[in-house]
Design an enzyme around this catalytic site. Structure first.
Site, short mmCIF file in Angstrom:
data_model
loop_
_atom_site.label_atom_id
_atom_site.label_comp_id
_atom_site.label_asym_id
_atom_site.label_seq_id
_atom_site.Cartn_x
_atom_site.Cartn_y
_atom_site.Cartn_z
N SER B 152 1.75 -24.56 -60.01
CA SER B 152 0.80 -25.31 -60.78
C SER B 152 1.20 -26.44 -61.18
CB SER B 152 0.40 -24.52 -62.36
OG SER B 152 -0.38 -25.07 -63.47
N ASP B 318 -7.80 -17.34 -59.71
CA ASP B 318 -7.76 -18.25 -60.19
C ASP B 318 -8.54 -18.99 -60.21
OD1 ASP B 318 -5.86 -20.89 -61.17
OD2 ASP B 318 -4.59 -20.66 -59.48
N HIS B 351 -4.68 -17.38 -63.05
CA HIS B 351 -3.73 -19.00 -62.53
C HIS B 351 -2.48 -18.35 -62.65
CE1 HIS B 351 -2.56 -22.29 -62.41
NE2 HIS B 351 -1.43 -22.67 -63.49
#
Lengths: 198, 380
Positions: B152, B318, B351
Site C-alpha cells: 500500500s 483489492d 486490499h
C-alpha cells in the site's frame, strides 16, 4: 526429468541469449535454458500457480495472457521468443505469432501436428476429430487444431522464414532440418518450428 | 475518552537527522527525528539490508510488539527466522514514516517554538518520506539496500525509492499498491479528512494544545477508509447481513448489523493509537502520489534503465489498488527495460490481504527474495 522437447528447443537457443518463454508454466524450460545456456530468462504465464512456481525458482515472470499482454514488451527486447505447446490453445494465434516476432527476431514454437497420418486416418475412418492434448474437441484448450504445414503457411504470411523443423514423437525428438516439411507433416506427432524474421 | 498517546522521548528507538530535510513543498524541516526498529544481524559489508515500509496507519513495529500501544507486530507472518524476510539472513529495518505518530517527527511533534506543529506542519509527500528514510540509511552507515519491501503506502515508498535512488536499491517489492492514487481513493480520503475537520474537538488542528481529541471524526475517517481495504466478497463471507447480539432488527440506529459493529470497533480502536493530524497529512501525501506525473506523465520514465529487479504483487479482490494498477507498474517497468515480475494473487481478502495468511503471496515473495539474494551474493 527433463522433457525431450525442452532439450531440443534448448539446442536452438544461443548461449547467453535474452529469452522470453510465453506460457512458461512452472518455469522448467526457462530453468533448463538458464542452467545449460546461461540465458537471460523471462516468462509470461497465465496461471498464478505457474507464476508462483517460476518465482520460487528465481525466474522473472509476468502474470499475463499471451493474447493480450505481449504488447508490454518493447520491439526486439529479446533474441528468442518461445511458445511451447500453447499456440493452438490461445484465441489469436496469428496475432500472437506476429507479436512473438516483434519482440524477438527468432521464434521457436512447438505444437501438436494434426497432419500426422494416424490423425488423418483416424478422422477418415472414425469420422471424429482427433483429440487435442487433453480432453476433447470441445475443450477450451482445443481452440486451433492445425497441421505443421498450416503453421508454416501462417508463419510465411507473417514474413517469417522457416529456419528448421524437428519432429517430436513421444520422448523422441528428430534432428532439426531446414526442409522436409511435407514428410514431417505426415509423420510427426508434435513439431518444433524454428522461425526467423525474414 | 482516552488521549491519543503522544510518544515519550525514550519510549521508542529513534535518531535525529543532522541536516534539515528538504521537502517537495519548497521548505525544509529542521531536527527531524525518525523512529525505527531493526531485526537480524547487519553483515560485515552491510549488503543484507531490507527496508520494510509500513502502510498508511502502520508503524515501525513490523516484527515485534509495539511497546506503546501493546499491539502485536503487523508482519509476524513474513519477518523472522526462516520466514520470507529471514532474520537469520537479512538485516531488516522499519522506520515510522515522516508525518507519522509513533516517534517520527509529525504534526503532533513539537515545533522549534516548543509547541506542537499541528497544522503548521508542512504538507509532505511520499518522496519526502523516502528522502527521510534515505537520510536514516546514510546515518546508519549503509550505502545501499538489498531490498525495499512494502504494501500500500509502503509499496509507494518502494517504487519511490527505486525511482529516486536506483543505484541504492538492488530489489524492490511493491505490494498491493499503485503508482498513481486514483480519484476514487482521493474521494474516500477526503471524506475522512472532512470528518476529522468537522469534529469540534479538532479545534482547527490545535487539539493537543487544547487537551482535546477529535475522536469521533477520526473514527469515522477510519471506518470509511477501512471499507475500501476489504472486498465485497470478504464482507459477505464474514458478516453478510448478520445481526449483532440480537435476533431481530431493533428499529433504531444501534449497531444492529455485525458489519456496523465491526466498523465501529475499527474506528474506536484506531483513535486510541493514531493522531488525527497525522492522518490528515499522510492521506494527503498519498493523494499527491503520482509517479508518472512526476516524470513527465510517463511512468516508464521514472524507471529508465533501472538496475533494480522488481516483483510487483497484487490481490485480485483489492479494489483500493486494483490489479490493473499493479499491471500498469509492471508494464511501465518492462517498457523501461527493467527486470520486472508480476503476480496477481487470488484471494477474497481484498486490499488488506498482505497482512493475512496468503500462502501463494508468501511463496512468491520468498522465491523472489531468495533468487535476488543469490544474485547479490548473499548466499543461501
Amino acid at each position: 526429468m527433463t522433457r525431450a522437447d525442452h532439450l531440443a528447443i534448448a539446442s536452438r537457443v544461443p548461449e547467453r541469449a535474452r529469452v522470453l518463454d510465453v506460457g512458461s508454466g512452472d518455469g522448467s524450460l526457462l530453468a533448463l535454458l538458464k542452467e545449460t545456456r546461461g540465458v537471460d530468462a523471462r516468462g509470461l504465464e497465465l496461471t498464478g500457480e505457474g507464476v508462483a512456481a517460476c518465482l520460487a525458482r528465481g525466474l522473472p515472470v509476468i502474470q499475463g495472457d499471451a493474447d493480450e499482454d505481449l504488447e508490454i514488451f518493447p520491439d526486439d527486447r529479446f533474441d528468442v521468443a518461445i511458445m511451447s505447446k500453447a499456440i493452438q490453445e490461445i484465441r489469436r494465434p496469428q496475432h500472437v505469432l506476429q507479436e512473438l516476432s516483434r519482440v524477438a527476431p527468432d521464434v521457436i514454437i512447438s505444437f501438436r501436428n494434426y497432419g500426422q497420418w494416424r490423425r488423418r486416418l483416424s478422422l477418415l475412418v472414425s469420422g471424429r476429430m482427433p483429440a487435442p492434448r487433453q480432453g476433447g474437441w470441445h475443450d477450451a484448450e482445443a481452440l486451433h487444431p492445425s497441421t505443421a504445414a498450416d503453421m508454416a503457411d501462417l508463419a510465411e504470411s507473417l514474413g517469417l522464414k522457416l529456419e528448421a523443423a524437428a519432429a517430436v514423437s513421444g520422448p523422441r525428438v528428430g534432428t532439426f532440418r531446414a526442409g522436409g516439411l511435407t514428410r514431417l507433416n505426415w509423420a510427426a506427432e508434435d513439431v518444433i518450428l524454428h522461425l526467423r524474421r525474414a | 475518552m482516552a488521549d491519543t498517546p503522544r510518544i515519550l522521548p525514550d519510549e521508542v528507538q529513534r535518531l535525529t537527522l543532522q541536516a534539515p530535510l528538504p521537502l517537495d513543498c519548497g521548505t525544509e524541516l529542521p531536527d527531524v527525528q525518525i523512529a525505527y526498529e531493526t531485526w537480524g544481524e547487519l553483515n560485515a559489508d552491510k549488503s543484507n539490508v531490507i527496508l520494510v515500509c509500513h502502510a498508511l496507519t502502520g508503524d515501525q513495529f513490523a516484527a515485534s510488539p509495539n511497546p506503546v500501544t501493546g499491539r502485536p507486530p503487523w508482519w509476524p507472518r513474513l519477518i523472522g527466522p526462516g520466514l520470507p524476510l529471514d532474520t537469520d539472513r537479512f538485516h531488516i529495518i522499519a522506520t515510522n514514516v515522516l508525518g507519522g505518530c509513533m516517534g517520527t517527527t509529525g504534526p503532533a511533534s513539537n515545533a522549534p517554538d516548543g509547541k506542537p506543529y499541528a497544522t503548521r506542519f508542512p504538507v509532505i509527500t511520499v518522496a519526502d518520506m523516502v528522502r527521510a528514510q534515505r537520510a536514516v540509511i546514510a546515518a546508519l552507515g549503509i550505502e545501499a539496500l538489498f531490498a525495499v519491501v512494502g504494501g500500500s503506502l509502503g509499496g509507494m515508498q518502494a517504487l519511490e525509492w527505486a525511482a529516486q535512488a536506483p543505484e541504492q536499491v538492488f530489489a524492490a517489492v511493491p505490494i498491493a499498491t499503485t503508482a498513481r492514487h486514483s480519484a476514487q481513493n482521493i474521494a474516500f480520503y477526503e471524506v475522512g479528512r472532512q470528518a476529522i475537520m468537522a469534529d469540534p474537538d479538532w479545534c482547527d488542528g490545535d487539539y493537543i494544545a487544547q487537551s482535546r481529541q477529535p475522536q469521533r471524526g477520526l473514527a469515522i475517517a477510519r471506518m470509511a477508509a477501512h471499507i475500501t481495504y476489504l472486498s465485497e466478497e470478504g464482507l459477505k463471507q464474514k458478516f453478510d447481513r448478520g445481526l449483532q447480539d440480537r435476533d431481530t432488527a431493533s428499529f433504531s440506529f444501534d449497531a444492529d448489523f455485525q458489519v456496523e459493529s465491526y466498523l465501529r470497533h475499527q474506528g474506536r480502536s484506531f483513535v486510541e493509537r493514531f493522531d488525527a493530524n497525522s492522518y490528515l497529512y499522510i492521506t494527503r501525501a498519498v493523494d499527491y502520489f503520482d509517479l508518472a506525473g512526476a516524470h513527465g506523465g510517463r511512468l516508464a520514465d521514472a524507471f529508465k534503465d533501472s538496475p533494480t529487479r522488481f516483483c510487483v504483487i497484487t490481490f485480485d479482490s483489492d479494489w483500493h489498488y486494483p490489479p490493473a494498477d499493479g499491471r500498469e507498474i509492471a508494464r511501465a517497468l518492462t517498457a523501461a527495460g527493467a527486470e520486472a515480475s508480476y503476480i496477481e494473487v487470488e484471494t477474497d481478502k481484498g486490499h488488506d490481504a498482505f497482512f493475512l495468511e496468503e500462502p501463494r503471496f508468501e511463496a512468491a515473495l520468498a522465491g523472489f527474495l531468495n533468487a535476488a539474494a543469490e544474485q547479490r551474493g548473499l548466499g543461501a
